[in-house]
Write a protein that holds these residues in place. Structure first.
Motif, PDB file in Angstrom:
ATOM      1  N   ASP A   1       0.771  -1.218  -0.040  1.00  0.00           N
ATOM      2  CA  ASP A   1       0.017  -0.030   0.077  1.00  0.00           C
ATOM      3  C   ASP A   1       0.810   1.238  -0.202  1.00  0.00           C
ATOM      4  O   ASP A   1       1.959   1.280  -0.591  1.00  0.00           O
ATOM      5  CB  ASP A   1      -0.890  -0.199   1.274  1.00  0.00           C
ATOM      6  CG  ASP A   1      -2.284   0.498   0.947  1.00  0.00           C
ATOM      7  OD1 ASP A   1      -2.241   1.691   1.200  1.00  0.00           O
ATOM      8  OD2 ASP A   1      -3.415  -0.020   0.682  1.00  0.00           O
ATOM      9  N   ASP A   2       0.017   2.468   0.470  1.00  0.00           N
ATOM     10  CA  ASP A   2       1.055   3.485   0.657  1.00  0.00           C
ATOM     11  C   ASP A   2       2.403   3.429   1.115  1.00  0.00           C
ATOM     12  O   ASP A   2       2.616   2.812   2.111  1.00  0.00           O
ATOM     13  CB  ASP A   2       0.009   4.658   1.265  1.00  0.00           C
ATOM     14  CG  ASP A   2       0.394   5.987   1.050  1.00  0.00           C
ATOM     15  OD1 ASP A   2       1.465   6.425   0.476  1.00  0.00           O
ATOM     16  OD2 ASP A   2      -0.273   6.748   1.375  1.00  0.00           O
TER      17      ASP A   2
ATOM     18  N   TRP B   1      -0.109   0.136  -4.436  1.00  0.00           N
ATOM     19  CA  TRP B   1      -1.010   1.331  -4.172  1.00  0.00           C
ATOM     20  C   TRP B   1      -0.690   2.498  -5.116  1.00  0.00           C
ATOM     21  O   TRP B   1       0.590   2.791  -5.167  1.00  0.00           O
ATOM     22  CB  TRP B   1      -0.994   1.341  -2.754  1.00  0.00           C
ATOM     23  CG  TRP B   1      -1.809   2.849  -2.328  1.00  0.00           C
ATOM     24  CD1 TRP B   1      -3.024   2.763  -1.789  1.00  0.00           C
ATOM     25  CD2 TRP B   1      -1.544   3.970  -2.209  1.00  0.00           C
ATOM     26  NE1 TRP B   1      -3.497   4.003  -1.410  1.00  0.00           N
ATOM     27  CE2 TRP B   1      -2.503   4.921  -1.794  1.00  0.00           C
ATOM     28  CE3 TRP B   1      -0.161   4.745  -2.630  1.00  0.00           C
ATOM     29  CZ2 TRP B   1      -2.490   6.353  -1.663  1.00  0.00           C
ATOM     30  CZ3 TRP B   1      -0.293   6.146  -2.601  1.00  0.00           C
ATOM     31  CH2 TRP B   1      -1.157   6.792  -1.901  1.00  0.00           C
TER      32      TRP B   1
ATOM     33  N   ARG C   1      -5.840  16.380   3.675  1.00  0.00           N
ATOM     34  CA  ARG C   1      -4.910  15.375   3.786  1.00  0.00           C
ATOM     35  C   ARG C   1      -3.223  15.763   3.388  1.00  0.00           C
ATOM     36  O   ARG C   1      -2.728  15.012   2.826  1.00  0.00           O
ATOM     37  CB  ARG C   1      -5.286  13.830   3.201  1.00  0.00           C
ATOM     38  CG  ARG C   1      -4.565  12.830   3.998  1.00  0.00           C
ATOM     39  CD  ARG C   1      -4.823  11.412   3.236  1.00  0.00           C
ATOM     40  NE  ARG C   1      -4.361  10.530   4.064  1.00  0.00           N
ATOM     41  CZ  ARG C   1      -3.674   9.265   3.666  1.00  0.00           C
ATOM     42  NH1 ARG C   1      -3.543   9.140   2.361  1.00  0.00           N
ATOM     43  NH2 ARG C   1      -3.377   8.266   4.369  1.00  0.00           N
TER      44      ARG C   1
ATOM     45  N   LYS D   1      -3.908  -0.782  -6.932  1.00  0.00           N
ATOM     46  CA  LYS D   1      -4.980  -0.239  -5.930  1.00  0.00           C
ATOM     47  C   LYS D   1      -4.925   1.421  -6.062  1.00  0.00           C
ATOM     48  O   LYS D   1      -4.112   2.137  -5.676  1.00  0.00           O
ATOM     49  CB  LYS D   1      -5.016  -0.448  -4.369  1.00  0.00           C
ATOM     50  CG  LYS D   1      -5.825   0.387  -3.543  1.00  0.00           C
ATOM     51  CD  LYS D   1      -5.634  -0.239  -2.054  1.00  0.00           C
ATOM     52  CE  LYS D   1      -6.246   0.587  -1.154  1.00  0.00           C
ATOM     53  NZ  LYS D   1      -6.112   0.481   0.422  1.00  0.00           N
TER      54      LYS D   1
ATOM     55  N   ASP E   1      -6.156   4.842  -5.543  1.00  0.00           N
ATOM     56  CA  ASP E   1      -6.802   5.561  -4.197  1.00  0.00           C
ATOM     57  C   ASP E   1      -6.800   7.087  -4.916  1.00  0.00           C
ATOM     58  O   ASP E   1      -6.561   7.682  -5.678  1.00  0.00           O
ATOM     59  CB  ASP E   1      -5.676   5.512  -3.041  1.00  0.00           C
ATOM     60  CG  ASP E   1      -6.473   5.723  -1.719  1.00  0.00           C
ATOM     61  OD1 ASP E   1      -7.756   6.132  -1.768  1.00  0.00           O
ATOM     62  OD2 ASP E   1      -6.001   5.376  -0.701  1.00  0.00           O
TER      63      ASP E   1
ATOM     64  N   ASN F   1      -7.677  10.583  -2.290  1.00  0.00           N
ATOM     65  CA  ASN F   1      -8.111  10.813  -0.746  1.00  0.00           C
ATOM     66  C   ASN F   1      -8.326  12.327  -0.607  1.00  0.00           C
ATOM     67  O   ASN F   1      -8.232  12.784   0.594  1.00  0.00           O
ATOM     68  CB  ASN F   1      -6.569  10.518  -0.070  1.00  0.00           C
ATOM     69  CG  ASN F   1      -6.657   9.077   0.190  1.00  0.00           C
ATOM     70  OD1 ASN F   1      -7.423   8.635   1.014  1.00  0.00           O
ATOM     71  ND2 ASN F   1      -5.616   8.372  -0.333  1.00  0.00           N
TER      72      ASN F   1
ATOM     73  N   CYS G   1     -10.587   2.918  -5.034  1.00  0.00           N
ATOM     74  CA  CYS G   1     -10.486   3.375  -3.794  1.00  0.00           C
ATOM     75  C   CYS G   1     -10.442   4.842  -3.505  1.00  0.00           C
ATOM     76  O   CYS G   1      -9.747   5.224  -4.270  1.00  0.00           O
ATOM     77  CB  CYS G   1      -9.395   2.776  -2.890  1.00  0.00           C
ATOM     78  SG  CYS G   1      -9.050   3.328  -1.281  1.00  0.00           S
TER      79      CYS G   1
ATOM     80  N   GLY H   1     -11.456   5.008   1.227  1.00  0.00           N
ATOM     81  CA  GLY H   1     -12.448   3.780   1.421  1.00  0.00           C
ATOM     82  C   GLY H   1     -13.551   3.882   0.054  1.00  0.00           C
ATOM     83  O   GLY H   1     -12.892   4.145  -0.994  1.00  0.00           O
TER      84      GLY H   1
ATOM     85  N   ASP I   1     -12.399   1.971   4.932  1.00  0.00           N
ATOM     86  CA  ASP I   1     -11.270   1.622   5.850  1.00  0.00           C
ATOM     87  C   ASP I   1     -11.702   1.196   6.909  1.00  0.00           C
ATOM     88  O   ASP I   1     -10.805   0.606   7.808  1.00  0.00           O
ATOM     89  CB  ASP I   1     -10.418   2.918   6.106  1.00  0.00           C
ATOM     90  CG  ASP I   1      -9.679   3.622   4.900  1.00  0.00           C
ATOM     91  OD1 ASP I   1      -9.601   2.868   3.784  1.00  0.00           O
ATOM     92  OD2 ASP I   1      -9.319   4.675   5.051  1.00  0.00           O
TER      93      ASP I   1
HETATM   94  C1  DGJ Z   1      -6.774   5.492   2.107  1.00  0.00           C
HETATM   95  C2  DGJ Z   1      -7.221   4.059   1.749  1.00  0.00           C
HETATM   96  O1  DGJ Z   1      -8.668   3.997   2.145  1.00  0.00           O
HETATM   97  C3  DGJ Z   1      -6.395   3.254   2.728  1.00  0.00           C
HETATM   98  O2  DGJ Z   1      -6.930   1.877   2.440  1.00  0.00           O
HETATM   99  C4  DGJ Z   1      -5.087   3.391   2.515  1.00  0.00           C
HETATM  100  O3  DGJ Z   1      -4.753   2.722   1.145  1.00  0.00           O
HETATM  101  C5  DGJ Z   1      -4.582   5.019   2.645  1.00  0.00           C
HETATM  102  N1  DGJ Z   1      -5.517   5.724   1.907  1.00  0.00           N
HETATM  103  C6  DGJ Z   1      -3.053   4.945   2.239  1.00  0.00           C
HETATM  104  O4  DGJ Z   1      -2.737   6.303   2.151  1.00  0.00           O
END
Ligand code: DGJ
Length: 695
Positions: free
Chosen positions: A334-335, A379, A411, A444, A446, A448, A492, A495, A514
């Motif tokens: 992931d990240d 990710w 963020r 994945k 994402d 945010n 994603c 979440g 999440d």
């Molecule tokens: C938000 C995602 O929903 C998490 O699962 C994770 O990937 C984080 N970001 C990583 O920054």
């Protein structure tokens, strides 16, 4: 065709028909009937030809797509202004093209004054009970037009006793909360102004008549990955009209002379079997959208909760080795794997593996993961940029901005203006480059932060920012899928902030939340499965009590819960005991036995998280295997006061005369349907996986 109509067209789905008529005046299309096969034979349940004092005829009529000339008072789908600010653009019928066998209809209208042309398009994909609708607008006039409202469709639902609306609200870590509104009169609106479907509401609504909650159920869903809106309004005559489509959160859209604009697709669904039946209609449709990519997903491990930003080859390989032993098939980093990404304040935009974390090279690291027999996943969050990144230093003009105004970090990051061709090239090139350079089988993706600044740096004329962002996002997904068909993509957005039908057609899996804490997750998945098929439900077993919901549940509970969709593990398995690892390996092996049925089976949602009975039933397409996943929703941390009877789970879709076997036990279909499958909970037994085989 009745004397008052100039046209009538019916689209037939697997069990549903949708009939529209063109009234003699030719100004709009009306719904005649929408329901099970044959529902159109008889007087329309939604037609209105009574008096309309203080209103207009269109305000009361079941208009399919209404301008403000058609429905000046009760809500229009399309509101258009001329350059001088005049509204009330009204249409006249031009032509219709109907392909009943292909399930398609296109009806063209035009406004003689402005030259605006609208093609109302309908399509019912074969084998489904879904009607897809969208509108193509063309400005054939000489002057510019401005779209003040640009909805895609109105759906009319007869609700003579009041409308029972079901929707899903939420927030980060609490998505897909299923809720109900008893709407007597007036309007109910959900939507997003965030340039992304968002966590606050799911672009999904179900409508039932208050008197028939288990019967006819109509659904509306918006296939748009930007800002959207759904409004349901029940009039005094008992008609509920649902308007759905884009929300023009950034202001009106310009439609210059000669320009065309296709408004996003919205979909309507119908079931005779309440909310549960409606869920199956959506599942069937999403499975169709997945096409040949509808295969059981691999069991994955994701290292986010185990290592957060502290990613390096050693920690990841330690996890990967254990994961492989457990039977995991895909290992996702992931990240935190790229240059400078020590926390969430830096790194986004600079998509190079951090040599400090991977001193022998990222290739060598991936090769080791692959050597364990695992597919490798990564990710990314390519639409965002950290202020302290090389990308931002080089291209500060690539982020959304309003001239003279400060940027709003969320963020600690900004959002790239993906509508700009050079940004879209960068984002595509970044991901495509990673997929070509490294041995990656899973992504994945994402996202945010929502968009705050509705402006383009240095942009002089108004741009449809939302439309351009979504169009390029979809194009990039399509290109990646075409060029890297073997790579699975998980969508994603912090979440479940980006789950809509357009993404269901382009991503293979959704990350719904999440929050993986057992009972919270149960509620999230219960809502999710009402709108989405199990192949889209990514779910991890994480450590207990976890970071959100402290209510304890067994490891079995957490595994059975994650098996309701695509099983994953997100726990720090380095700390699991040998007993826990052995149990986990057992659950993973059992999941592999049932995932074909989970992916393709017919789903019945039994009870719910707020009830004593709570389960999901999956029946294989040949109806010979029935998988039941069941959870204890009550207290499980102490013995009950009285010995009680087991919870009974009424199953559906079985053959009443059939015999169903589970180990030594045999049940008739009639018993399982009328009495239910017994599950007895104890403090140590709080979840079950039961596989019934038809004898
Ligand atoms: C938000 C995602 O929903 C998490 O699962 C994770 O990937 C984080 N970001 C990583 O920054």
């Amino acid at each position: 065709m009745s004397g008052a109509e100039h046209g009538r067209w019916t689209l037939r789905g697997a069990h549903t028909e949708y009939t529209v008529t063109l009234p003699a005046h030719g100004r709009w299309l009306e719904l005649h009937a929408w329901g099970p096969h044959g529902v159109g034979e008889g007087p329309s349940p939604v037609a209105y030809d009574g008096p309309v004092p203080f209103l207009t005829a269109g305000d009361a009529a079941p208009v399919e797509y209404a301008t403000d000339a058609d429905r000046p008072f009760t809500g229009a789908d399309l509101v258009v202004e001329t350059e001088s600010g005049n509204r009330r653009v009204g249409f006249g019928f031009v032509e219709a093209a109907h392909d009943p066998d292909g399930g398609a209809l296109a009806v063209t209208f035009a406004d003689p004054v402005t030259g605006l042309r609208a093609v109302l398009r309908y399509a019912v994909p074969a084998g489904t009970d879904v009607v897809r609708r969208w509108v193509e607008l063309t400005n054939t006039g000489t002057g510019p037009l401005r779209l003040v409202r640009a909805g895609s469709a109105g759906f009319c639902v007869p609700t003579p006793h009041g409308a029972l609306l079901s929707h899903q609200w939420g927030q980060w870590a609490q998505e897909f909360q299923l809720d109900h509104v008893d709407l007597g009169h007036g309007a109910f609106t959900i939507g997003s102004s965030q340039g992304v479907p968002g966590h606050l509401h799911v672009p999904w609504l179900a409508v039932r008549d208050r008197a028939e909650p288990d019967g006819s159920t109509w659904g509306v869903s918006v296939a748009w990955t930007g800002s959207w809106e759904i409004t349901a309004e029940r009039d005094t005559g008992g008609l509920t009209r649902v308007r759905a489509g884009r929300r023009l959160a950034d202001g009106p859209l310009e439609l210059p002379a000669g320009a065309e604009l296709t408004l996003p697709e919205v979909a309507g669904a119908y079931s005779t079997d309440g909310l549960d039946g409606l869920a199956r209609v959506w599942h069937r449709y999403q499975r169709l959208l997945a096409g040949e990519r509808l295969t059981p997903r691999p069991v994955l491990y994701n290292s986010w909760e185990a290592t957060y930003f502290d990613v390096d080859a050693d920690s990841q390989l330690a996890l990967a080795r254990i994961a492989a032993d457990l039977g995991v098939e895909t290992f996702v980093v992931d990240d935190g794997w790229f240059l400078g990404r020590v926390d969430d304040t830096t790194g986004l935009g600079d998509w190079t593996p951090d040599p400090a974390g991977f001193p022998d090279g990222f290739d060598a690291f991936i090769a080791e993961v692959r050597g364990l027999g695992l597919r490798f996943g990564l990710w990314v969050e390519p639409e965002c940029v950290s202020p302290r990144s090389r990308l931002y230093a080089e291209h500060p003009d690539w982020v959304y901005a309003v001239e003279g105004r400060p940027l709003t970090p969320i963020r600690n990051q900004y959002l790239l203006d993906l509508g700009r061709p050079e940004v879209a090239e960068f984002v595509h090139g970044t991901i495509d480059g990673l997929l070509r350079r490294y041995d990656i089988g899973y992504l994945k993706w994402d996202f945010n932060r929502p968009r705050t600044e509705p402006g383009r740096a240095g942009g002089e004329k108004p741009v449809d920012l939302d439309g351009a962002h979504v169009a390029n996002l979809h194009r990039i997904y399509e290109r990646l899928r075409r060029d890297h068909p073997e790579v699975l993509i998980e969508s994603c957005a912090g979440g479940g902030g980006r789950t809509d039908l357009a993404m269901a057609a382009r991503a293979d899996i959704f990350w719904p939340s999440d929050n993986t804490a057992p009972l919270d997750r149960l509620a999230i998945q219960h809502g999710f499965l009402h709108a989405n098929a199990p192949h889209l439900l990514s779910s991890w077993v994480t450590d207990a009590p976890g970071i959100f919901d402290p209510r304890p549940r067994s490891l079995a509970f957490r595994f059975v819960l994650a098996m309701a969709g695509v099983l994953g593990i997100g726990a720090d398995i380095r700390h699991w005991t040998p007993e826990q690892r052995a149990e986990a390996a057992g659950w993973i092996a059992r999941y592999k036995e049932i995932r074909e049925v989970v992916t393709h089976g017919e789903v019945h949602l039994v009870g719910g998280p707020d009830q004593a009975r709570c389960a999901v039933q999956y029946t294989s397409p040949d109806r010979r295997t029935v998988v039941v996943l069941a959870w204890h929703t009550g207290r499980s941390d102490g013995p009950g006061l009285l010995p009680s009877r087991p919870v009974r789970l009424p199953l559906r879709g079985l053959d009443a005369d059939g015999t169903y076997r589970h180990g030594d036990r045999r049940y008739s279909g009639a018993h399982l349907t009328a009495v239910g499958l017994p599950v007895g909970w104890t403090p140590t037994h709080d979840a079950d996986l039961v596989v019934l085989h038809r004898a």
